[in-house]
Design a protein around this motif. Sequence first.
Motif, PDB file in Angstrom:
ATOM      1  N   GLU A 163       0.700  -1.265  -0.020  1.00 45.56           N
ATOM      2  CA  GLU A 163      -0.041  -0.056   0.078  1.00 45.56           C
ATOM      3  C   GLU A 163       0.686   1.338  -0.010  1.00 45.56           C
ATOM      4  O   GLU A 163       0.639   2.355  -0.845  1.00 45.56           O
ATOM      5  N   ALA A 164       1.972   1.246   0.613  1.00 46.37           N
ATOM      6  CA  ALA A 164       2.883   2.425   1.082  1.00 46.37           C
ATOM      7  C   ALA A 164       3.457   2.561  -0.393  1.00 46.37           C
ATOM      8  O   ALA A 164       3.416   3.797  -0.842  1.00 46.37           O
ATOM      9  N   VAL A 165       3.816   1.473  -1.173  1.00 48.26           N
ATOM     10  CA  VAL A 165       4.402   1.732  -2.293  1.00 48.26           C
ATOM     11  C   VAL A 165       3.646   2.397  -3.557  1.00 48.26           C
ATOM     12  O   VAL A 165       3.881   3.335  -4.347  1.00 48.26           O
ATOM     13  N   ALA A 166       2.371   1.757  -3.426  1.00 47.41           N
ATOM     14  CA  ALA A 166       1.335   2.116  -4.483  1.00 47.41           C
ATOM     15  C   ALA A 166       0.962   3.560  -4.013  1.00 47.41           C
ATOM     16  O   ALA A 166       0.723   4.208  -5.260  1.00 47.41           O
ATOM     17  N   ALA A 167       0.734   3.896  -3.106  1.00 43.39           N
ATOM     18  CA  ALA A 167       0.407   5.253  -2.839  1.00 43.39           C
ATOM     19  C   ALA A 167       1.412   6.306  -3.087  1.00 43.39           C
ATOM     20  O   ALA A 167       1.166   7.392  -3.481  1.00 43.39           O
ATOM     21  N   ALA A 168       2.528   5.947  -2.895  1.00 42.58           N
ATOM     22  CA  ALA A 168       3.740   6.933  -3.223  1.00 42.58           C
ATOM     23  C   ALA A 168       4.101   7.149  -4.781  1.00 42.58           C
ATOM     24  O   ALA A 168       4.252   8.039  -5.233  1.00 42.58           O
ATOM     25  N   CYS A 169       3.689   5.726  -5.388  1.00 48.16           N
ATOM     26  CA  CYS A 169       3.930   5.854  -7.057  1.00 48.16           C
ATOM     27  C   CYS A 169       2.679   6.911  -7.242  1.00 48.16           C
ATOM     28  O   CYS A 169       3.022   7.622  -8.359  1.00 48.16           O
ATOM     29  N   LEU A 170       1.518   6.539  -6.949  1.00 47.99           N
ATOM     30  CA  LEU A 170       0.324   7.646  -7.293  1.00 47.99           C
ATOM     31  C   LEU A 170       0.527   9.294  -6.866  1.00 47.99           C
ATOM     32  O   LEU A 170       0.301   9.939  -7.916  1.00 47.99           O
ATOM     33  N   GLN A 171       1.099   9.174  -5.888  1.00 45.98           N
ATOM     34  CA  GLN A 171       1.312  10.699  -5.303  1.00 45.98           C
ATOM     35  C   GLN A 171       2.454  11.479  -6.198  1.00 45.98           C
ATOM     36  O   GLN A 171       2.167  12.530  -6.546  1.00 45.98           O
ATOM     37  N   ALA A 172       3.376  10.406  -6.532  1.00 50.71           N
ATOM     38  CA  ALA A 172       4.550  10.939  -7.494  1.00 50.71           C
ATOM     39  C   ALA A 172       4.182  11.436  -8.760  1.00 50.71           C
ATOM     40  O   ALA A 172       4.522  12.301  -9.402  1.00 50.71           O
ATOM     41  N   ALA A 173       3.059  10.542  -9.243  1.00 49.96           N
ATOM     42  CA  ALA A 173       2.319  10.878 -10.580  1.00 49.96           C
ATOM     43  C   ALA A 173       1.262  11.952 -10.647  1.00 49.96           C
ATOM     44  O   ALA A 173       0.679  12.415 -11.730  1.00 49.96           O
ATOM     45  N   GLY A 174       0.931  12.413  -9.306  1.00 50.10           N
ATOM     46  CA  GLY A 174       0.221  13.612  -9.226  1.00 50.10           C
ATOM     47  C   GLY A 174      -1.221  13.469  -8.583  1.00 50.10           C
ATOM     48  O   GLY A 174      -2.062  14.304  -8.545  1.00 50.10           O
ATOM     49  N   ALA A 178      -4.581  -1.560   0.378  1.00 49.71           N
ATOM     50  CA  ALA A 178      -3.483  -2.331  -0.688  1.00 49.71           C
ATOM     51  C   ALA A 178      -4.353  -2.485  -2.005  1.00 49.71           C
ATOM     52  O   ALA A 178      -4.065  -2.090  -3.023  1.00 49.71           O
ATOM     53  N   LEU A 179      -5.515  -3.196  -1.898  1.00 53.70           N
ATOM     54  CA  LEU A 179      -6.266  -3.629  -2.818  1.00 53.70           C
ATOM     55  C   LEU A 179      -6.885  -2.567  -3.611  1.00 53.70           C
ATOM     56  O   LEU A 179      -7.076  -2.572  -4.922  1.00 53.70           O
ATOM     57  N   LEU A 180      -7.443  -1.410  -3.121  1.00 55.04           N
ATOM     58  CA  LEU A 180      -8.058  -0.361  -3.845  1.00 55.04           C
ATOM     59  C   LEU A 180      -7.013   0.449  -4.429  1.00 55.04           C
ATOM     60  O   LEU A 180      -7.012   0.892  -5.484  1.00 55.04           O
ATOM     61  N   LEU A 181      -5.943   0.585  -3.830  1.00 55.12           N
ATOM     62  CA  LEU A 181      -4.701   1.266  -4.670  1.00 55.12           C
ATOM     63  C   LEU A 181      -4.093   0.379  -5.929  1.00 55.12           C
ATOM     64  O   LEU A 181      -3.792   0.871  -7.063  1.00 55.12           O
ATOM     65  N   LEU A 182      -3.907  -0.814  -5.744  1.00 51.42           N
ATOM     66  CA  LEU A 182      -3.590  -1.706  -6.702  1.00 51.42           C
ATOM     67  C   LEU A 182      -4.694  -1.702  -7.851  1.00 51.42           C
ATOM     68  O   LEU A 182      -4.521  -1.623  -9.241  1.00 51.42           O
ATOM     69  N   ARG A 183      -5.988  -1.518  -7.524  1.00 53.39           N
ATOM     70  CA  ARG A 183      -6.998  -1.390  -8.718  1.00 53.39           C
ATOM     71  C   ARG A 183      -6.928  -0.411  -9.275  1.00 53.39           C
ATOM     72  O   ARG A 183      -6.984  -0.133 -10.642  1.00 53.39           O
ATOM     73  N   VAL A 184      -6.450   1.078  -8.792  1.00 51.44           N
ATOM     74  CA  VAL A 184      -6.235   2.167  -9.437  1.00 51.44           C
ATOM     75  C   VAL A 184      -4.972   2.061 -10.279  1.00 51.44           C
ATOM     76  O   VAL A 184      -5.154   2.187 -11.602  1.00 51.44           O
ATOM     77  N   LEU A 185      -3.920   1.441  -9.864  1.00 50.98           N
ATOM     78  CA  LEU A 185      -2.873   1.289 -10.574  1.00 50.98           C
ATOM     79  C   LEU A 185      -2.974   0.377 -11.997  1.00 50.98           C
ATOM     80  O   LEU A 185      -2.321   0.618 -12.956  1.00 50.98           O
ATOM     81  N   SER A 186      -3.822  -0.516 -11.792  1.00 51.37           N
ATOM     82  CA  SER A 186      -4.065  -1.353 -12.958  1.00 51.37           C
ATOM     83  C   SER A 186      -5.208  -0.998 -13.823  1.00 51.37           C
ATOM     84  O   SER A 186      -5.603  -1.565 -14.744  1.00 51.37           O
ATOM     85  N   ALA A 187      -5.861   0.093 -13.565  1.00 48.19           N
ATOM     86  CA  ALA A 187      -6.975   0.739 -14.241  1.00 48.19           C
ATOM     87  C   ALA A 187      -6.346   1.416 -15.735  1.00 48.19           C
ATOM     88  O   ALA A 187      -5.619   1.899 -15.754  1.00 48.19           O
ATOM     89  N   ALA A 188      -7.459   1.248 -16.624  1.00 49.42           N
ATOM     90  CA  ALA A 188      -6.932   2.188 -17.921  1.00 49.42           C
ATOM     91  C   ALA A 188      -6.573   3.575 -17.471  1.00 49.42           C
ATOM     92  O   ALA A 188      -5.735   4.237 -18.548  1.00 49.42           O
ATOM     93  N   TYR A 189      -7.369   4.391 -16.621  1.00 50.22           N
ATOM     94  CA  TYR A 189      -7.186   5.593 -16.562  1.00 50.22           C
ATOM     95  C   TYR A 189      -5.996   5.863 -15.539  1.00 50.22           C
ATOM     96  O   TYR A 189      -5.642   7.020 -15.182  1.00 50.22           O
ATOM     97  N   SER A 190      -5.340   5.007 -14.999  1.00 49.70           N
ATOM     98  CA  SER A 190      -4.392   5.082 -14.217  1.00 49.70           C
ATOM     99  C   SER A 190      -3.180   6.227 -14.547  1.00 49.70           C
ATOM    100  O   SER A 190      -2.801   6.098 -15.836  1.00 49.70           O
ATOM    101  N   PRO A 191      -2.685   7.272 -13.707  1.00 48.46           N
ATOM    102  CA  PRO A 191      -1.600   8.137 -14.265  1.00 48.46           C
ATOM    103  C   PRO A 191      -0.344   7.209 -14.181  1.00 48.46           C
ATOM    104  O   PRO A 191       0.590   7.750 -14.924  1.00 48.46           O
ATOM    105  N   ARG A 242      -5.519  12.005  -4.525  1.00 48.63           N
ATOM    106  CA  ARG A 242      -7.122  11.839  -4.385  1.00 48.63           C
ATOM    107  C   ARG A 242      -7.088  10.376  -4.207  1.00 48.63           C
ATOM    108  O   ARG A 242      -7.754  10.049  -2.960  1.00 48.63           O
ATOM    109  N   SER A 243      -6.582   9.521  -5.003  1.00 46.05           N
ATOM    110  CA  SER A 243      -7.060   7.955  -4.809  1.00 46.05           C
ATOM    111  C   SER A 243      -6.466   7.426  -3.579  1.00 46.05           C
ATOM    112  O   SER A 243      -7.152   6.676  -3.002  1.00 46.05           O
TER     113      SER A 243
END
Length: 208
Positions: A41-52, A102-115, A55-56
């Motif tokens: 979860e920490a890695v996924a959150a950091a990746c999304l935050q770094a990509a801007g 962790a599951l929610l953030l992995l879902r965001v990372l695997s989505a087509a709209y993921s940054p 909110r997720s």
Amino acid sequence: LLVADGALLELLFPHVGAEVIGQADAYLTIVLPALPLAFLEAVAAACLQAAGDTRSPLRAAVVANLVNLVLSACLIGGLGGLPALGVRGAAIGSAAAFAIQALLLLRVLSAAYSPLPILSPSCRRAEHADMLRRLARVSLPALAEKVAFHAGYLGYVAVIGLLGATAMAANQALIGIEALSYTTAEGLGIAAGALVGQVDKNGPASKA
């Protein structure tokens, strides 16, 4: 196993009573197996935050903490017909929160709209390998920093433990209150890191 059977706890906190060690042991026995999910979860959150995308991670944290609050309250005291598990109930609530976040953030990372489409099926193998290399290059120094920080903090808590269980409880309560004072700075730090990481994408900003 060293932590779960109480050996390390007794070594670090020799002046804490056997009842406290037993409660800590019961909590860690449930929470420790779920820690890989917390790391994920920490890695996924950091990746999304770094990509801007800040909110997720926020949405995932809100959902996970609500589940943690409700589930822990019900299991600690035995509300709603559930068994009263005490500290084990709090541990189950924490483990459930790790998994949900962790599951929610992995879902965001695997989505087509993921940054940051790290898990997107459309991402080619070469792109995956390049992203993983870049991720390792950035994350390993950050990991070393966190290890040093938490090792120092563990030593500090061990010193507080020499004062007894009451002092430890008071210290943890005050740290929770103190954390409110630096959450704003932490949020600004995440935002600044995201902006710096996207300088090359923004064109004119790269000249700053």
